[in-house]
Design a protein around this motif. Structure first.
Motif, mmCIF file in Angstrom:
data_model
loop_
_atom_site.group_PDB
_atom_site.id
_atom_site.type_symbol
_atom_site.label_atom_id
_atom_site.label_comp_id
_atom_site.label_asym_id
_atom_site.label_seq_id
_atom_site.Cartn_x
_atom_site.Cartn_y
_atom_site.Cartn_z
ATOM 1 N N ARG A 324 8.146 -9.774 4.921
ATOM 2 C CA ARG A 324 8.370 -8.575 5.137
ATOM 3 C C ARG A 324 7.668 -7.773 6.040
ATOM 4 N N HIS A 325 6.316 -7.931 5.937
ATOM 5 C CA HIS A 325 5.326 -7.387 6.868
ATOM 6 C C HIS A 325 5.241 -7.979 8.132
ATOM 7 N N VAL A 326 5.623 -9.149 8.448
ATOM 8 C CA VAL A 326 5.894 -9.723 9.896
ATOM 9 C C VAL A 326 7.079 -8.988 10.481
ATOM 10 N N PHE A 327 8.088 -9.155 9.770
ATOM 11 C CA PHE A 327 9.423 -8.499 10.347
ATOM 12 C C PHE A 327 9.369 -7.067 10.625
ATOM 13 N N ALA A 355 18.946 -11.193 4.438
ATOM 14 C CA ALA A 355 19.876 -10.343 4.755
ATOM 15 C C ALA A 355 19.563 -9.004 4.876
ATOM 16 N N ARG A 356 19.019 -8.393 3.907
ATOM 17 C CA ARG A 356 18.540 -7.046 3.467
ATOM 18 C C ARG A 356 17.500 -6.807 4.367
ATOM 19 N N GLY A 359 18.958 -7.314 8.063
ATOM 20 C CA GLY A 359 20.327 -6.686 8.670
ATOM 21 C C GLY A 359 21.118 -7.573 9.120
ATOM 22 N N ARG A 360 20.850 -8.889 9.187
ATOM 23 C CA ARG A 360 21.596 -10.327 9.847
ATOM 24 C C ARG A 360 22.241 -11.154 8.623
ATOM 25 N N THR A 361 23.180 -11.631 8.692
ATOM 26 C CA THR A 361 23.597 -12.811 8.014
ATOM 27 C C THR A 361 23.938 -14.323 8.601
ATOM 28 N N ASP A 362 23.238 -14.232 9.675
ATOM 29 C CA ASP A 362 23.488 -15.578 10.356
ATOM 30 C C ASP A 362 22.328 -16.244 10.640
#
Length: 463
Positions: A324-327, A355-356, A359-362
């Motif tokens: 999470r920190h990296v993103f 995805a949460r 924000g991406r599901t791919d």
């Protein structure tokens, strides 16, 4: 650079120095045959002066004492149907440093002058064989690093960009002519309605220039390469992915965290695009050592510079605060491809959590060990770049062109404003004439020695 003359003969090696299959020594100028004649012995025993244009002849090169130096092929191109517009001779010898320099030395000792960088192409321009934008395309063609940049350079070399510049110049000339006609004959019936007709011409000019300028950033991406940066927490597999995409062991890989302390950059071609791929130090919220902090600072700078980010997670572990920190360090607006590494192991990462976060599901599942998913990464990188480079204005790649077009746009926009505010046409035409001179500079109809020196100094000697 001193002012170069066209009435002397120049010579230079046209191929890279070193060992290879062949080397080419090029001569151009009115005395090309005179420089060659004493040293070339044709198997036909004919003098090179008698050879017809666009022909190749086998023979020997000897020194002033008749001692054999090499067996060569001589290519003959006669004025004006040659690259430079002058008599051009090209000697293809065996590719070795000693023999190549020896043959060049013979020509230089017999009246030829060593060519300056780009002087052959400069003569082609000065002799009207190509215009200035085509001359610059020669350099772009030599420096092309991918099929896309090669395609753009070829279009420019064949005159596509010159046609666009010429079209702009013609539009300015037409508008200028209509205004001057109105100034000279205000009571005559003009071919174009004074108000609406000239408004349309202004609009067309501004639209055309803006379209060219909009393509500059996209084409810089093609020419200079798209920067693609791999980021992730320590030991996510960034260096392994870096090596896998390069198909060689470039980065050091270890199970120990923080093996990569500084970013590495390598170039590769992906589906015709020139890509600069970066491996980076792993990002953590609290670095343990000062050296780790320095490495992460460089990673953050790399992220800001990037055109595209590969966010790498470890699929064999649950998503955690480090991921999470990296993103969160990825700047807003950056294009990101989400990757789940280690697909060859049981997956413990919850994709709904990923995805949460993103924000991406791919996400793309990959394995650097089995090479699963690497083709899909390449496909998505190419798709992102294809989208970035879509649109018109694909020709403009040089900063000189961009600055000239920006200045022309400023002048024409100011002239349009004056026109709408009903200023005198005599004042409006001043800006239009200045814009016209800029277009002539773009193609080289108007040029200075300083401009030519700047452009051709970028060339290698022999081109």
């Amino acid at each position: 650079m001193a002012k170069l003359e066209l009435d002397d003969t120049i010579a230079a090696i046209a191929t890279p120095l070193g060992e290879g299959g062949i080397s080419v020594i090029r001569l151009s100028g009115p005395g090309a045959f005179d420089c060659l004649r004493p040293f070339f012995l044709s198997t036909s025993r004919k003098s090179p002066d008698t050879f017809p244009p666009n022909t190749i002849h086998w023979g020997r090169v000897v020194d002033s004492e008749g001692k054999l130096i090499d067996q060569v092929l001589l290519s003959v191109f006669r004025s004006p149907q040659s690259y430079t517009g002058q008599d051009v001779l090209e000697v293809s010898c065996h590719g070795g440093l000693a023999v190549t320099k020896r043959i060049l030395g013979l020509f230089l000792s017999n009246g030829a002058r060593h060519a300056e960088p780009g002087e052959f192409t400069r003569r082609a321009f000065l002799n009207g064989k190509i215009d200035l934008s085509q001359a610059e395309a020669v350099l772009d063609l030599i420096h092309a690093k991918s099929n896309r940049s090669l395609d753009i350079a070829i279009r420019q070399l064949t005159g596509e960009l010159s046609k666009r510049f010429q079209g702009l110049k013609d539009l300015i000339l037409r508008l200028l002519a209509h205004m001057e006609a109105y100034i000279d004959f205000p009571d005559e019936n003009l071919e174009v309605d004074v108000s609406s007709g000239m408004e349309r011409q202004f609009s067309e000019l501004l639209k055309t220039i803006r379209a060219l300028l909009e393509g500059f950033d996209r084409n810089q991406l093609v020419r200079e390469g798209a920067l693609v940066t791999i980021v992730g927490k320590p030991n996510a597999g960034k260096s392994s992915l870096f090596n896998a995409l390069l198909e060689r062991d470039r980065a050091l890989v270890s199970e120990l965290p923080h093996t990569t302390r500084d970013h590495l950059e390598e170039s590769l071609e992906i589906k015709g695009f020139y890509v600069r791929l970066r491996d980076t130090a792993g990002l953590v919220s609290t670095p343990e050592q000062a050296l780790d902090k320095l490495g992460m600072d460089r990673t953050l700078r790399a992220l800001k510079e990037s055109h595209l980010v590969l966010f790498l997670t470890d699929g064999s572990r649950p998503l955690d605060d480090s991921d999470r920190h990296v993103f969160k360090q990825i700047p807003d607006g950056k294009k990101v491809i989400i990757l789940i590494n280690k697909s060859d192991l049981p997956e413990k990462l919850e994709r709904t959590e990923l995805a949460r976060l993103t924000g991406r599901t791919d996400p793309v599942g990959i394995s650097t060990k089995t090479r699963e998913g690497l083709k899909e990464i390449e496909r998505q990188i190419a798709a992102f770049l294809e989208q970035d480079m879509a649109g018109e204005g694909e020709q403009v790649t040089r900063l000189r062109h961009k600055r000239a077009l920006e200045k022309a746009l400023e002048l024409i926009a100011r002239a349009e404003l004056s026109f709408r505010e009903k200023e005198r046409f005599e004042l409006i035409t001043i800006d239009l004439r200045a814009a016209l001179e800029i277009m002539k500079e773009l193609t080289g109809e108007v040029h200075s020695e300083e401009l030519l020196d700047m452009i051709f100094s970028e060339f290698c000697i022999g081109k």
